[in-house]
Design an enzyme around this catalytic site. Structure first.
Site, PDB file in Angstrom:
ATOM      1  N   TYR A 176       0.821  -1.209   0.000  1.00  0.00           N
ATOM      2  CA  TYR A 176       0.000   0.000   0.000  1.00  0.00           C
ATOM      3  C   TYR A 176       0.860   1.268   0.000  1.00  0.00           C
ATOM      4  O   TYR A 176       0.703   2.150  -0.840  1.00  0.00           O
ATOM      5  CB  TYR A 176      -0.936  -0.018   1.215  1.00  0.00           C
ATOM      6  CG  TYR A 176      -1.819   1.204   1.281  1.00  0.00           C
ATOM      7  CD1 TYR A 176      -2.881   1.355   0.392  1.00  0.00           C
ATOM      8  CD2 TYR A 176      -1.588   2.224   2.202  1.00  0.00           C
ATOM      9  CE1 TYR A 176      -3.688   2.490   0.433  1.00  0.00           C
ATOM     10  CE2 TYR A 176      -2.386   3.347   2.251  1.00  0.00           C
ATOM     11  CZ  TYR A 176      -3.434   3.464   1.365  1.00  0.00           C
ATOM     12  OH  TYR A 176      -4.223   4.593   1.398  1.00  0.00           O
ATOM     13  N   LYS A 180       1.271   4.257  -2.866  1.00  0.00           N
ATOM     14  CA  LYS A 180       0.878   5.640  -2.589  1.00  0.00           C
ATOM     15  C   LYS A 180       2.068   6.588  -2.754  1.00  0.00           C
ATOM     16  O   LYS A 180       1.902   7.764  -3.087  1.00  0.00           O
ATOM     17  CB  LYS A 180       0.262   5.737  -1.186  1.00  0.00           C
ATOM     18  CG  LYS A 180      -1.086   5.025  -1.091  1.00  0.00           C
ATOM     19  CD  LYS A 180      -2.114   5.672  -2.019  1.00  0.00           C
ATOM     20  CE  LYS A 180      -3.398   4.898  -2.158  1.00  0.00           C
ATOM     21  NZ  LYS A 180      -4.374   5.532  -3.063  1.00  0.00           N
TER      22      LYS A 180
END
Ligand SMILES: NC(=O)c1ccc[n+]([C@@H]2O[C@H](COP(=O)([O-])OP(=O)(O)OC[C@H]3O[C@@H](n4cnc5c(N)ncnc54)[C@H](O)[C@@H]3O)[C@@H](O)[C@H]2O)c1
Length: 270
Positions: A176, A180
């Site tokens: 994740y 990002k």
């Protein structure tokens, strides 16, 4: 799902005092079927823009379209898997065909609330690939698909939804946070390519924000620690973020591009 009158009141509450000049604009919100994207879609409606909800979840996307329409605002749901470029291109074509323009794109779709935290060496390889495909390639696909409309109009606003965890790091969340972080580079490079066409590209980094979707990744202890470390010590709300999305969509931010806006109550600083 809310009743029409609750939705109308919620939408009205999302209107900022300033006239942002968003009336009649068309804004695609990927991931608009729930959570933050759902509130962003309603905020566009509140400002007279037409939100396009582009989401892989057909039931939820259609429900948000119905909710906004029930409050007498325009909205369009287009089922879309952002990981599939052909599907994204079809979505952009349909929006241009039905609504005639694409003024803003909020890249919010991501594998996020369904993601399990695990040590990086226990992340299944297929899960790593899928997270990269949706969270990074999906953003690239959407930026690319809206470009002909934005370049043609010499106007566009792209807002990539990153996360403040790209700055702070977070253990057991490597896929994740990696995806990002990738959005920062994409934002800065794309901003340099498309500024000459009147298109701005910015990254918005939210902090941990509760939505209607439960998440296992933020324990009550972590939530309390997050609030305690913010300059403004209260939980972040989706409406806090919607205001920034409206600002970045409006003429007020016309000379702001390639930037990272951290909206997390002052937890992370650059
Ligand atoms: N809520 C937070 O605390 C928080 C904090 C930082 C960043 N963010 C980011 O904000 C965005 C929205 O967060 P959220 O809490 O609403 O997340 P969420 O998981 O509740 O919603 C994500 C949405 O994306 C959609 N989606 C997933 N894969 C897709 C695909 N392949 N194609 C199209 N749609 C797809 C889902 O159906 C869902 O509607 C995400 O990018 C997330 O990483 C959220």
């Amino acid at each position: 799902m809310d009743t029409p009158s609750t939705t109308a009141a919620e939408i009205a509450a999302l209107r900022t005092e300033a006239d942002l000049g968003l009336g009649g604009r068309v804004a695609i919100v990927t991931g608009g079927g729930q959570g933050l994207g759902r509130v962003f879609a309603k905020a566009y409606a509140a400002h007279g823009a037409i939100p396009v909800i582009a989401d892989i979840n057909e039931a939820r996307g259609a429900a948000v379209e119905a909710e906004i329409r029930s409050a007498n605002h325009r909205a369009l749901f287009v089922p879309t898997d952002v990981a599939d470029y052909a599907a994204v291109a079809r979505m952009a074509d349909r929006v241009r065909g039905e609504l005639g323009r694409i003024d803003a794109l909020v890249n919010g779709a991501a594998i996020f609330s369904t993601l399990k935290k695990r040590p990086f060496d226990e992340i299944p390889l297929e899960e790593w690939d899928r997270v990269v495909r949706v969270n990074v390639s999906g953003v690239f696909h959407c930026c690319r698909a809206v470009m002909p409309a934005m370049k043609g109009a010499k106007y566009g606003r792209i807002i990539n939804i990153s996360s403040n965890t790209a700055l702070t790091g977070r253990p057991d969340y490597l896929h994740y946070t990696t995806t990002k972080s990738a959005l920062l580079g994409m934002t800065r490079s794309l901003a340099r390519e498309v500024g000459k066409f009147g298109i701005t590209v910015n990254t918005l980094m939210p902090g941990a924000t509760e939505t209607e979707i439960p998440r296992e990744t933020v324990s009550p202890q972590l939530k309390a620690a997050i609030v305690a470390n913010q300059c403004i010590p209260r939980p972040e709300t989706p409406e806090d973020l919607a205001r920034v999305v409206m600002f970045l969509s409006s003429d007020l931010s016309r000379f702001v591009t390639g930037q990272t806006i951290i909206a997390d109550g002052g937890l992370a600083h650059v």
